[in-house]
Design a protein around this motif. Structure first.
Motif: not given
Length: 136
Positions: A118-122, A128-136, A102-108
């Motif tokens: 879980f992981e995502a990359v934006f 730069n690409f930034i990895q976003l994770i959620q650990l179990n 909603t803030k315009g961040v583009v996810f790769k």
């Protein structure tokens, strides 16, 4: 496990950015980090997570305007490879991804299940690409 005989911990890490002013605005306004130190004249921008007031600081290190040439090459190479330069964590990856979009961040890479959570990359809009994770 070896004991830390020198009683050290990580205080700050660097992320190379083309423009520290643009990066400072992005990291504070879009990613909701808070200012630790900011000086436009000195090209110094340091931010930190609002969730960990005594946590690790993030130095937004310039590669332009007198920045280190090898850092510029390093950053460009990693970006070309699609490799994240740093990893941030969250307790609810889908909620965080939705808020950032909603803030315009583009996810790769949209959130995907992994062996550790879980992981995502934006893209941080500063090369730069930034990895976003959620650990179990």
């Amino acid at each position: 496990m070896a004991k830390n005989k020198h009683h050290m911990k990580i205080a700050m890490v660097s992320v190379f950015v083309a423009d520290p002013d643009k990066a400072f605005k992005y990291y504070t306004e879009v990613l909701s980090f808070e200012e630790v130190m900011y000086s436009h004249e000195s090209h110094i921008a340091i931010v930190k997570s609002t969730l960990e007031p005594k946590g690790i600081n993030l130095l937004l290190e310039p590669t332009e305007s007198g920045g280190i040439e090898v850092a510029k090459t390093y950053k460009k190479t990693l970006y070309g490879m699609g490799m994240p330069v740093i990893t941030f964590s969250t307790t609810d990856i889908q909620k965080t991804v939705d808020e950032l979009k909603t803030k315009g961040v583009v996810f790769k890479k949209e959130p995907v299940k992994t062996g550790y959570g879980f992981e995502a990359v934006f893209d941080d809009a500063n090369g730069n690409f930034i990895q976003l994770i959620q650990l179990n």
